[in-house]
Write an enzyme that holds these catalytic residues in place. Structure first.
Site, PDB file in Angstrom:
ATOM      1  CE1 TYR A  13      -3.215   2.931   0.703  1.00 36.73           C
ATOM      2  CE2 TYR A  13      -2.707   2.739   3.051  1.00 36.73           C
ATOM      3  CZ  TYR A  13      -3.347   3.391   2.008  1.00 36.73           C
ATOM      4  OH  TYR A  13      -4.112   4.487   2.278  1.00 36.73           O
ATOM      5  CG  PHE A  83       7.653   0.703   2.287  1.00 40.71           C
ATOM      6  CD1 PHE A  83       7.004   1.655   3.072  1.00 40.71           C
ATOM      7  CD2 PHE A  83       8.285   1.117   1.124  1.00 40.71           C
ATOM      8  CE1 PHE A  83       6.988   2.982   2.692  1.00 40.71           C
ATOM      9  CE2 PHE A  83       8.271   2.455   0.742  1.00 40.71           C
ATOM     10  CZ  PHE A  83       7.628   3.377   1.521  1.00 40.71           C
ATOM     11  CB  SER A 127       4.201   2.437  13.528  1.00 42.29           C
ATOM     12  OG  SER A 127       2.925   2.591  14.091  1.00 42.29           O
ATOM     13  CE1 TYR A 152       3.459  -3.386  12.317  1.00 44.81           C
ATOM     14  CE2 TYR A 152       2.248  -2.248  14.048  1.00 44.81           C
ATOM     15  CZ  TYR A 152       2.881  -2.221  12.821  1.00 44.81           C
ATOM     16  OH  TYR A 152       2.955  -1.059  12.115  1.00 44.81           O
ATOM     17  CE  LYS A 156       6.573  -1.479  11.406  1.00 43.21           C
ATOM     18  NZ  LYS A 156       7.287  -1.570  10.123  1.00 43.21           N
ATOM     19  CG  PHE A 181       0.658   9.860  13.547  1.00 42.72           C
ATOM     20  CD1 PHE A 181       2.026  10.106  13.405  1.00 42.72           C
ATOM     21  CD2 PHE A 181       0.122   9.922  14.818  1.00 42.72           C
ATOM     22  CE1 PHE A 181       2.826  10.439  14.501  1.00 42.72           C
ATOM     23  CE2 PHE A 181       0.910  10.266  15.912  1.00 42.72           C
ATOM     24  CZ  PHE A 181       2.258  10.520  15.756  1.00 42.72           C
ATOM     25  CG  LEU A 203     -12.065   3.493  10.480  1.00 48.19           C
ATOM     26  CD1 LEU A 203     -13.290   2.765  11.014  1.00 48.19           C
ATOM     27  CD2 LEU A 203     -11.802   4.752  11.306  1.00 48.19           C
ATOM     28  NE  ARG A 234      -5.774   4.819  16.539  1.00 45.12           N
ATOM     29  CZ  ARG A 234      -6.293   4.671  17.766  1.00 45.12           C
ATOM     30  NH1 ARG A 234      -6.628   5.739  18.473  1.00 45.12           N
ATOM     31  NH2 ARG A 234      -6.476   3.479  18.280  1.00 45.12           N
ATOM     32  NE  ARG A 298      -8.874  -2.508  16.932  1.00 45.34           N
ATOM     33  CZ  ARG A 298      -8.478  -2.066  15.740  1.00 45.34           C
ATOM     34  NH1 ARG A 298      -8.830  -2.726  14.637  1.00 45.34           N
ATOM     35  NH2 ARG A 298      -7.767  -0.966  15.618  1.00 45.34           N
ATOM     36  CG  ASP A 301      -8.381   0.118  19.242  1.00 44.16           C
ATOM     37  OD1 ASP A 301      -7.409   0.128  18.466  1.00 44.16           O
ATOM     38  OD2 ASP A 301      -9.560  -0.063  18.873  1.00 44.16           O
TER      39      ASP A 301
HETATM   40  C1  UD1 Z   1      -3.095  -0.075  13.972  1.00 43.60           C
HETATM   41  C2  UD1 Z   1      -1.865  -0.153  14.836  1.00 43.60           C
HETATM   42  C3  UD1 Z   1      -0.720   0.545  14.139  1.00 43.60           C
HETATM   43  C4  UD1 Z   1      -0.486  -0.079  12.795  1.00 43.60           C
HETATM   44  C5  UD1 Z   1      -1.756   0.024  11.968  1.00 43.60           C
HETATM   45  C6  UD1 Z   1      -1.545  -0.644  10.633  1.00 43.60           C
HETATM   46  C7  UD1 Z   1      -2.386  -0.206  17.203  1.00 43.60           C
HETATM   47  C8  UD1 Z   1      -2.523   0.567  18.463  1.00 43.60           C
HETATM   48  N1  UD1 Z   1      -2.091   0.494  16.108  1.00 43.60           N
HETATM   49  O1  UD1 Z   1      -3.498   1.273  13.960  1.00 43.60           O
HETATM   50  O2  UD1 Z   1       0.447   0.395  14.891  1.00 43.60           O
HETATM   51  O3  UD1 Z   1       0.571   0.576  12.149  1.00 43.60           O
HETATM   52  O4  UD1 Z   1      -2.841  -0.587  12.689  1.00 43.60           O
HETATM   53  O5  UD1 Z   1      -2.151  -1.855  10.490  1.00 43.60           O
HETATM   54  O6  UD1 Z   1      -2.546  -1.385  17.194  1.00 43.60           O
HETATM   55  N2  UD1 Z   1     -11.942   1.011  14.171  1.00 43.60           N
HETATM   56  C9  UD1 Z   1     -13.314   0.804  14.295  1.00 43.60           C
HETATM   57  N3  UD1 Z   1     -13.893  -0.188  13.549  1.00 43.60           N
HETATM   58  C10 UD1 Z   1     -13.178  -0.987  12.704  1.00 43.60           C
HETATM   59  C11 UD1 Z   1     -11.778  -0.766  12.568  1.00 43.60           C
HETATM   60  C12 UD1 Z   1     -11.196   0.225  13.334  1.00 43.60           C
HETATM   61  O7  UD1 Z   1     -13.989   1.513  15.040  1.00 43.60           O
HETATM   62  O8  UD1 Z   1     -13.767  -1.880  12.088  1.00 43.60           O
HETATM   63  C13 UD1 Z   1     -11.315   2.100  14.926  1.00 43.60           C
HETATM   64  C14 UD1 Z   1     -10.230   1.643  15.878  1.00 43.60           C
HETATM   65  O9  UD1 Z   1     -10.766   1.372  17.142  1.00 43.60           O
HETATM   66  C15 UD1 Z   1      -9.316   2.857  15.888  1.00 43.60           C
HETATM   67  C16 UD1 Z   1      -9.483   3.466  14.496  1.00 43.60           C
HETATM   68  O10 UD1 Z   1     -10.681   2.936  13.985  1.00 43.60           O
HETATM   69  O11 UD1 Z   1      -9.756   3.785  16.817  1.00 43.60           O
HETATM   70  C17 UD1 Z   1      -8.340   3.139  13.572  1.00 43.60           C
HETATM   71  O12 UD1 Z   1      -8.136   1.742  13.579  1.00 43.60           O
HETATM   72  P1  UD1 Z   1      -7.128   1.026  12.565  1.00 43.60           P
HETATM   73  O13 UD1 Z   1      -7.383   1.478  11.180  1.00 43.60           O
HETATM   74  O14 UD1 Z   1      -7.181  -0.428  12.824  1.00 43.60           O
HETATM   75  O15 UD1 Z   1      -5.695   1.601  12.944  1.00 43.60           O
HETATM   76  P2  UD1 Z   1      -4.962   1.685  14.384  1.00 43.60           P
HETATM   77  O16 UD1 Z   1      -5.509   0.701  15.338  1.00 43.60           O
HETATM   78  O17 UD1 Z   1      -4.949   3.104  14.783  1.00 43.60           O
END
Ligand code: UD1
Length: 344
Positions: A13, A83, A127, A152, A156, A181, A203, A234, A298, A301
């Site tokens: 990506y 990467f 990260s 993971y 890093k 980020f 997400l 975030r 989750r 988180d």
């Molecule tokens: C996570 C990792 C980060 C990693 C990144 C790449 C942690 C703390 N962070 O980021 O180190 O580089 O993944 O894979 O583990 N969310 C929902 N519903 C969903 C999916 C996510 O509500 O179905 C929320 C999560 O709770 C979070 C936000 O969306 O608050 C972002 O989630 P996500 O995209 O998974 O990234 P991180 O957890 O921030």
């Protein structure tokens, strides 16, 4: 011919978007990727955007002999952007040794080969996870590194240390550690984007797959956090902006623009956005509704994290430019393109 850069994980990506920006800036790109989380069609996408086909080697960076051959086959590689790594937080808890082997051995191979072949600099994909839940927000690079919450995240941290120790031992190259980020969005041409295998964990792919009807509804993980609307916060950064930072970092190392042999930069926008705000922005930017429901938190988180990007802005000379709405619209165009092509 421009300067030659090895991009490991260049079919992934962030790697693919960076390959595009490197080529746009006149660099010659050699991609090594084991295609464990991508496919060769990505190379076609890069080619369609830039008009240049990057060299591509289907190879695992853990294969030291194979990597040695790559450095021989492409003499004069001046920089490496590393990467290639496994990145699923949950999977790393299930398969820690896989993560340690994959992420650490590949880096060690690269660092050794860089010495042998006289490569001048490495950009390492780190990260914001290294900060854990920071005590002070926005978080800057001087914030303490917190104990990792997953194998993971630990890889890093350890990889950052491996790079530092190697440079401090006198390795004749420079390093820039980039702490990302949350990268989101896709190239504006929709030729490349994020293509998760299976059910997305992150997400944005889950959100766009819900919006297009592949998933029934998006689960919002928790609305009882200590944030204004209760959902996690975030710093979502456009992937093309992020890619451009790698080009600036590479220029900086190859032109020896810094006195420091190892530098670290946060790559974020400086703006914290909650999950619920993000859903609203997506709906506003695209006019498409996202069915969603609140579920429990989750595990693992972090409540809230966003960047202080001053160092990247002032020292590196890079700033995130795209708006959140445009970035979300680009993620949506990419999802629509996947549908048009019958991929998803
Ligand atoms: C996570 C990792 C980060 C990693 C990144 C790449 C942690 C703390 N962070 O980021 O180190 O580089 O993944 O894979 O583990 N969310 C929902 N519903 C969903 C999916 C996510 O509500 O179905 C929320 C999560 O709770 C979070 C936000 O969306 O608050 C972002 O989630 P996500 O995209 O998974 O990234 P991180 O957890 O921030």
């Amino acid at each position: 011919m421009g300067k030659k850069i090895l991009v490991t994980g260049g079919a992934g990506y962030i790697g693919s978007h960076t390959a595009v920006e490197l080529q746009n800036a006149g660099y010659e790109v050699v991609i090594v990727d084991n295609l464990s989380n991508s496919n060769e069609a990505v190379i076609d996408g890069i080619t369609r955007i830039t008009g240049i086909r990057p060299a591509f080697e289907h190879l695992d960076c853990n294969d030291r002999e194979g990597m040695h051959k790559v450095f021989e086959k492409y003499p004069g590689i001046e920089g490496v952007i590393h990467f290639a790594a496994s990145k699923a937080v949950g999977e790393s808890v299930q398969k820690p040794l896989l993560y340690y082997r994959n992420n650490l051995v590949s880096l060690m191979n690269i660092l050794e080969l860089m010495q042998e072949f006289g490569v001048k600099g490495i950009v390492f994909s780190s990260s914001c996870t290294v900060y854990g839940q920071p005590d002070v927000l926005p978080v800057d690079e001087s914030a303490p590194i917190k104990p990792a919450l997953s194998p993971y995240g630990n890889t890093k941290q350890i990889c950052e240390e491996i790079v530092r120790d190697t440079i401090h031992s006198g390795a004749a190259y420079r390093a820039i550690l980039l702490r990302y980020f949350n990268p989101i969005g896709a190239h504006p041409t929709a030729e490349i984007g994020e293509l998760p295998l299976g059910v997305p964990q992150n997400l944005i792919p889950y959100l766009t797959q819900t919006a297009i009807g592949i998933r029934k509804e998006l689960s919002v993980f928790g609305n009882d956090y200590n944030t204004p609307d209760g959902s996690c916060i975030r710093d979502y950064i456009n992937v093309v902006d992020l890619a451009k930072a790698h080009v600036v970092a590479m220029n900086r190392m190859l032109n020896a623009l810094s006195d420091e042999a190892v530098e670290v930069f946060n790559l974020g926008t400086g703006r914290g956005v909650s999950v619920l705000e993000l859903i609203n922005s997506f709906e506003r930017a695209t006019g498409v509704a996202v069915p969603h429901k609140i579920v429990g938190r989750r595990k693992g988180d972090i409540e809230q994290v966003w960047a202080n990007p001053d160092r990247a802005n002032n020292v590196l000379g890079w700033t995130a430019e795209e708006s959140l709405d445009d970035t979300l619209a680009s993620a949506w165009r990419w999802q629509e393109k996947l549908r048009e092509r019958g991929i998803m």
